[in-house]
Design a protein around this motif. Structure first.
Motif, PDB file in Angstrom:
ATOM      1  N   GLU A  19       0.694  -1.205   0.028  1.00 52.58           N
ATOM      2  CA  GLU A  19       0.047   0.028   0.017  1.00 52.58           C
ATOM      3  C   GLU A  19       0.657   1.220   0.037  1.00 52.58           C
ATOM      4  N   GLN A  20       1.965   1.292   0.661  1.00 53.43           N
ATOM      5  CA  GLN A  20       2.894   2.230   0.682  1.00 53.43           C
ATOM      6  C   GLN A  20       3.478   2.792  -0.741  1.00 53.43           C
ATOM      7  N   ILE A  21       3.738   1.465  -1.281  1.00 49.43           N
ATOM      8  CA  ILE A  21       4.192   1.583  -2.616  1.00 49.43           C
ATOM      9  C   ILE A  21       3.284   2.170  -3.630  1.00 49.43           C
ATOM     10  N   ARG A  22       2.061   1.566  -3.472  1.00 51.57           N
ATOM     11  CA  ARG A  22       1.047   2.020  -4.564  1.00 51.57           C
ATOM     12  C   ARG A  22       0.545   3.275  -4.133  1.00 51.57           C
ATOM     13  N   SER A  23       0.859   3.765  -2.796  1.00 52.96           N
ATOM     14  CA  SER A  23       0.229   5.260  -2.848  1.00 52.96           C
ATOM     15  C   SER A  23       1.294   6.333  -2.904  1.00 52.96           C
ATOM     16  N   GLY A  24       2.496   5.764  -3.132  1.00 57.08           N
ATOM     17  CA  GLY A  24       3.562   6.688  -3.346  1.00 57.08           C
ATOM     18  C   GLY A  24       4.314   6.970  -2.067  1.00 57.08           C
ATOM     19  N   SER A  25       3.960   6.492  -0.795  1.00 53.81           N
ATOM     20  CA  SER A  25       4.801   7.067   0.211  1.00 53.81           C
ATOM     21  C   SER A  25       6.166   6.250   0.111  1.00 53.81           C
ATOM     22  N   LEU A  26       6.277   5.207  -0.557  1.00 52.76           N
ATOM     23  CA  LEU A  26       7.651   4.499  -0.920  1.00 52.76           C
ATOM     24  C   LEU A  26       7.610   4.729  -2.256  1.00 52.76           C
ATOM     25  N   PRO A  27       8.083   5.662  -3.199  1.00 49.85           N
ATOM     26  CA  PRO A  27       8.228   6.168  -4.447  1.00 49.85           C
ATOM     27  C   PRO A  27       9.274   5.170  -5.092  1.00 49.85           C
ATOM     28  N   PRO A  28       9.115   5.097  -6.553  1.00 50.72           N
ATOM     29  CA  PRO A  28      10.031   4.043  -7.234  1.00 50.72           C
ATOM     30  C   PRO A  28      11.437   4.815  -7.195  1.00 50.72           C
ATOM     31  N   GLY A  29      12.395   3.842  -6.739  1.00 50.35           N
ATOM     32  CA  GLY A  29      13.623   4.025  -6.550  1.00 50.35           C
ATOM     33  C   GLY A  29      13.926   4.227  -5.083  1.00 50.35           C
ATOM     34  N   ALA A  30      12.937   4.396  -4.276  1.00 48.81           N
ATOM     35  CA  ALA A  30      13.199   4.476  -2.691  1.00 48.81           C
ATOM     36  C   ALA A  30      13.573   3.250  -2.204  1.00 48.81           C
ATOM     37  N   PRO A  31      14.477   3.278  -1.262  1.00 49.32           N
ATOM     38  CA  PRO A  31      15.055   2.179  -0.559  1.00 49.32           C
ATOM     39  C   PRO A  31      13.891   1.634   0.581  1.00 49.32           C
ATOM     40  N   GLN A  65      19.370  -5.201  -4.341  1.00 43.82           N
ATOM     41  CA  GLN A  65      20.774  -4.897  -5.011  1.00 43.82           C
ATOM     42  C   GLN A  65      21.860  -5.557  -3.722  1.00 43.82           C
ATOM     43  N   GLN A  66      22.439  -6.688  -4.130  1.00 40.92           N
ATOM     44  CA  GLN A  66      23.396  -7.270  -3.014  1.00 40.92           C
ATOM     45  C   GLN A  66      24.359  -6.241  -2.563  1.00 40.92           C
ATOM     46  N   GLY A  67      24.289  -6.193  -1.131  1.00 43.38           N
ATOM     47  CA  GLY A  67      24.987  -5.068  -0.403  1.00 43.38           C
ATOM     48  C   GLY A  67      24.599  -3.780  -0.243  1.00 43.38           C
ATOM     49  N   LYS A  68      23.583  -3.511  -0.998  1.00 42.92           N
ATOM     50  CA  LYS A  68      22.854  -2.137  -0.796  1.00 42.92           C
ATOM     51  C   LYS A  68      21.447  -2.124  -0.418  1.00 42.92           C
ATOM     52  N   GLY A  69      20.803  -2.907  -0.535  1.00 41.61           N
ATOM     53  CA  GLY A  69      19.384  -2.884   0.114  1.00 41.61           C
ATOM     54  C   GLY A  69      18.466  -3.554  -1.108  1.00 41.61           C
ATOM     55  N   VAL A  70      17.088  -3.224  -0.503  1.00 45.44           N
ATOM     56  CA  VAL A  70      15.919  -3.686  -1.272  1.00 45.44           C
ATOM     57  C   VAL A  70      15.211  -2.215  -1.818  1.00 45.44           C
ATOM     58  N   PHE A  71      15.041  -2.006  -2.917  1.00 46.20           N
ATOM     59  CA  PHE A  71      14.563  -0.868  -3.397  1.00 46.20           C
ATOM     60  C   PHE A  71      13.271  -1.048  -4.213  1.00 46.20           C
ATOM     61  N   VAL A  72      12.357   0.171  -4.241  1.00 44.65           N
ATOM     62  CA  VAL A  72      11.128   0.076  -4.953  1.00 44.65           C
ATOM     63  C   VAL A  72      11.748   0.035  -6.518  1.00 44.65           C
TER      64      VAL A  72
END
Length: 117
Positions: A19-31, A65-72
């Motif tokens: 829901e946070q991704i779809r609503s934009g609270s976690l925008p594309p590219g955000a970790p 992304q190995q060693g960097k985290g998980v991103f939208v």
């Protein structure tokens, strides 16, 4: 925080993050917050959080992304297209089930006639 609703915690977490991704609270590219941060936020174990993030990966909403985290993902699948695809699949499944039910009824009728004779 994960609620005691009978619904598994990892699904509740995945629902909230989705829901946070779809609503934009976690925008594309955000970790996404780290696994430890999510575990604290939702008062859940690390394994429960990892399951939730795994669901989002399988849905194509996030990418690790190995060693960097998980991103939208930058190119999050369009919900409208996904819904349309799902609707057409449901229609196909209903048609197939109806066809099978009719065929089964004919087989049962034939068997019933044979057992009467």
């Amino acid at each position: 925080m994960v609620k005691k609703t009978g619904r598994p915690g990892y699904l509740q977490i995945a629902d909230d993050l989705r829901e946070q991704i779809r609503s934009g609270s976690l925008p594309p590219g955000a970790p996404l917050p780290s696994t430890a941060q999510l575990a604290t936020r939702y008062d859940a174990s690390l394994s429960v959080v990892k399951l939730a993030v795994g669901i989002l990966r399988n849905e194509g909403l996030v990418i690790g992304q190995q060693g960097k985290g998980v991103f939208v993902r930058e190119d999050v699948p369009d919900a409208a297209h996904a819904a349309a695809d799902l609707a057409s699949e449901v229609i196909e499944l209903r048609t197939a089930v109806q066809d099978l039910a009719e065929r089964l009824a004919r087989v049962e009728a034939t068997l019933s006639q044979r057992s009467e004779t």
